[in-house]
Motif scaffolding. Structure first.
Motif, PDB file in Angstrom:
ATOM      1  N   SER A  48      -0.043  12.083   5.646  1.00  0.00           N
ATOM      2  CA  SER A  48       1.081  11.188   5.935  1.00  0.00           C
ATOM      3  C   SER A  48       1.109   9.951   5.050  1.00  0.00           C
ATOM      4  N   TYR A  49       0.365   9.946   3.954  1.00  0.00           N
ATOM      5  CA  TYR A  49       0.262   8.735   3.143  1.00  0.00           C
ATOM      6  C   TYR A  49       1.633   8.282   2.635  1.00  0.00           C
ATOM      7  N   GLY A  50       2.376   9.172   2.021  1.00  0.00           N
ATOM      8  CA  GLY A  50       3.661   8.801   1.447  1.00  0.00           C
ATOM      9  C   GLY A  50       4.666   8.334   2.483  1.00  0.00           C
ATOM     10  N   SER A  51       4.782   9.065   3.596  1.00  0.00           N
ATOM     11  CA  SER A  51       5.749   8.689   4.619  1.00  0.00           C
ATOM     12  C   SER A  51       5.371   7.390   5.313  1.00  0.00           C
ATOM     13  N   GLU A  54       6.225   4.511   3.046  1.00  0.00           N
ATOM     14  CA  GLU A  54       7.669   4.287   3.020  1.00  0.00           C
ATOM     15  C   GLU A  54       8.131   3.605   4.302  1.00  0.00           C
ATOM     16  N   THR A  59       6.880   1.038  -0.598  1.00  0.00           N
ATOM     17  CA  THR A  59       7.275   1.902  -1.717  1.00  0.00           C
ATOM     18  C   THR A  59       8.288   1.170  -2.586  1.00  0.00           C
ATOM     19  N   ARG A  79      12.483  10.410  -4.392  1.00  0.00           N
ATOM     20  CA  ARG A  79      12.057   9.531  -3.319  1.00  0.00           C
ATOM     21  C   ARG A  79      11.350   8.310  -3.887  1.00  0.00           C
ATOM     22  N   VAL A  81       8.436   5.573  -4.633  1.00  0.00           N
ATOM     23  CA  VAL A  81       7.050   5.832  -5.034  1.00  0.00           C
ATOM     24  C   VAL A  81       6.118   4.883  -4.281  1.00  0.00           C
ATOM     25  N   PRO A  82       5.090   5.406  -3.570  1.00  0.00           N
ATOM     26  CA  PRO A  82       4.109   4.534  -2.907  1.00  0.00           C
ATOM     27  C   PRO A  82       3.064   4.057  -3.912  1.00  0.00           C
ATOM     28  N   ARG A  84      -0.275   3.828  -5.953  1.00  0.00           N
ATOM     29  CA  ARG A  84      -1.156   4.924  -6.346  1.00  0.00           C
ATOM     30  C   ARG A  84      -2.487   4.808  -5.605  1.00  0.00           C
ATOM     31  N   ARG A  85      -2.895   5.909  -5.008  1.00  0.00           N
ATOM     32  CA  ARG A  85      -4.084   5.925  -4.155  1.00  0.00           C
ATOM     33  C   ARG A  85      -5.299   6.382  -4.937  1.00  0.00           C
TER      34      ARG A  85
END
Length: 458
Positions: A48-51, A54, A59, A79, A81-82, A84-85
């Protein structure tokens, strides 16, 4: 019937596993985190990192080149961009992950969303720290590490540095006198203030440091450590004799610095910017740490004569706080209350105490005395400490930063034994010999009569 039997055979171990997990989570949170919490939170973070980013507003719009590449290769919607992990690093208490911020973002944006991230990934707390410009580190703590304090096994410490407590983000709270020379520690009765002081003395005892104590409660707090103390005053009269000796020792050390650096003897001490740490090792005097327990007893007066003595002692304490650091003299001032109502010089002395530690107090005014002038938002945290959690405190300094800490349990006997084992490290300070406490000699246990073994017979 066969299906029911199979279901019971499978459901039994599952129920036992669920019950074991619930028991471990309640009684042994560290074990639960290592076996269940860590993989579950890691899976939540990865899936669920991206959602989550956001939803938290972390993001940014993709670059034009990325938009063209996505439209040219796929028909998916472009979409945001979050950040960078980096690589997820598991620890015994949580997770650590670094994020590279997108252009236009700042660490405060991530810190403002820490509570949302905590709930989204199912952890106890999330803390944000800046690693370097554009890079922040998220420290995810899986459980309440202050409920049952266990200090990390490996802690970097050195001279005048003592790991005394654990922070709420699972990092050690180190009392470093070289960085924060003087400190004020407040706390009501049974708040854990004595335990904090006990850890400091036990941590400094094995180091080449002179320990000096002023305990106006007839020495009940510091007397057990007398074997390691270079001086001990147990009432205001003795404190009035000890403080001038320390001030004279400080002036002698300034003279030593002048002689080493070729400064004129008539140069005022306030104009000297160097300190004893610039001297060679064989010429450097031993550091001195002064512990003052129940500092309010030095301010309370009953007669006119006591008032004159009080003014002299307060003036000497202020001089030590203002000039002592450069001479290698450090103050640890403890009490239940400390403010302007104590009398003349109290506010001036408090202003010289850089570090602040506030345990549970009886009123909000006491918390404001300790933290109100450096971190007003920490006052609320100090007032929320429950009596059922002794040792829990709020630590801060004049930089404005603060955090919750808690000291682990250390018995008085163990701390006193540490001081007795380090009694040979008491430095030779001729100025403090007249005020050194009398240490009772431990009785030597005489062996009893030898018991001869009896032969085994039928």
């Amino acid at each position: 019937m066969t299906d029911l039997t199979t279901l019971l055979e499978v459901g039994g171990p599952v129920a036992a596993l669920g019950g074991g997990a619930a028991y471990a989570r309640a009684k042994h949170p560290g074990v639960y985190w290592s076996t269940f919490g860590l993989p579950i939170s890691t899976a939540r973070l990865l899936s669920s990192y991206g959602s989550v980013m956001e939803a938290c507003g972390l993001t940014v719009a993709p670059s034009r080149l990325r938009m063209l590449a996505v439209k040219a290769t796929t028909r998916r919607e472009v979409r945001p961009v979050p950040p960078r992990r980096g690589i997820i690093r598991p620890t015994s208490t949580g997770l650590r992950i670094r994020l590279r911020l997108a252009p236009g973002q700042e660490p405060a944006d991530v810190a403002a969303s820490a509570e949302r991230l905590r709930h989204a990934w199912g952890v106890h707390a999330v803390y944000v720290s800046t690693v370097k410009p554009g890079v922040v580190e998220l420290r995810l703590v899986g459980f309440d590490v202050l409920h049952r304090v266990r200090m990390p096994r490996k802690i970097d410490s050195g001279l005048l540095s003592v790991p005394v407590a654990l922070r709420e983000d699972a990092t050690p709270f180190v009392r470093d006198y070289r960085t924060v020379p003087h400190q004020l520690t407040l706390g009501a009765t049974l708040s854990g203030k004595s335990m904090y002081l006990r850890h400091l003395i036990a941590g400094l005892a094995p180091q080449p440091v002179a320990l000096v104590g002023i305990d106006c409660k007839r020495g009940v707090e510091l007397a057990p450590f007398a074997s390691r103390l270079s001086a001990l005053a147990t009432d205001p009269e003795q404190a009035a004799e000890l403080l001038p000796v320390l001030v004279k020792e400080m002036e002698d050390r300034y003279d030593l610095i002048k002689a080493r650096q070729g400064i004129a003897p008539d140069t005022p001490a306030d104009d000297i910017t160097s300190d004893v740490w610039g001297l060679p090792d064989h010429e450097r005097p031993v550091p001195i740490v002064l512990f003052v327990d129940e500092v309010a007893e030095l301010f309370l007066v009953a007669t006119r004569k006591d008032e004159e003595r009080r003014d002299e002692m307060v003036t000497q304490l202020i001089r030590l706080a203002q000039l002592g650091r450069a001479a290698g003299i450090y103050l640890e001032v403890c009490g239940q209350r400390f403010g302007a109502e104590l009398g003349k010089g109290a506010t001036m002395l408090r202003a010289q105490l850089t570090g602040r530690v506030c345990h549970r107090v009886n009123d909000e005014a006491s918390a404001k005395m300790a933290l109100g002038d450096i971190a007003p938002e920490a006052v609320t945290a100090a007032c929320a400490i429950a009596p059922e959690r002794p040792g829990l405190a709020v630590a801060g300094d004049t930089s404005g930063g603060w955090s919750r800490i808690r000291t682990p349990y250390l018995s008085l006997g163990d701390a006193a034994e540490t001081c007795r084992e380090s009694a040979h490290l008491v430095p030779d300070l001729p100025a403090l010999k007249p005020v050194r406490p009398d240490v009772p000699v431990r009785p030597v246990e005489t062996p009893g009569p030898a018991v001869r073994p009896r032969p085994v017979t039928d």
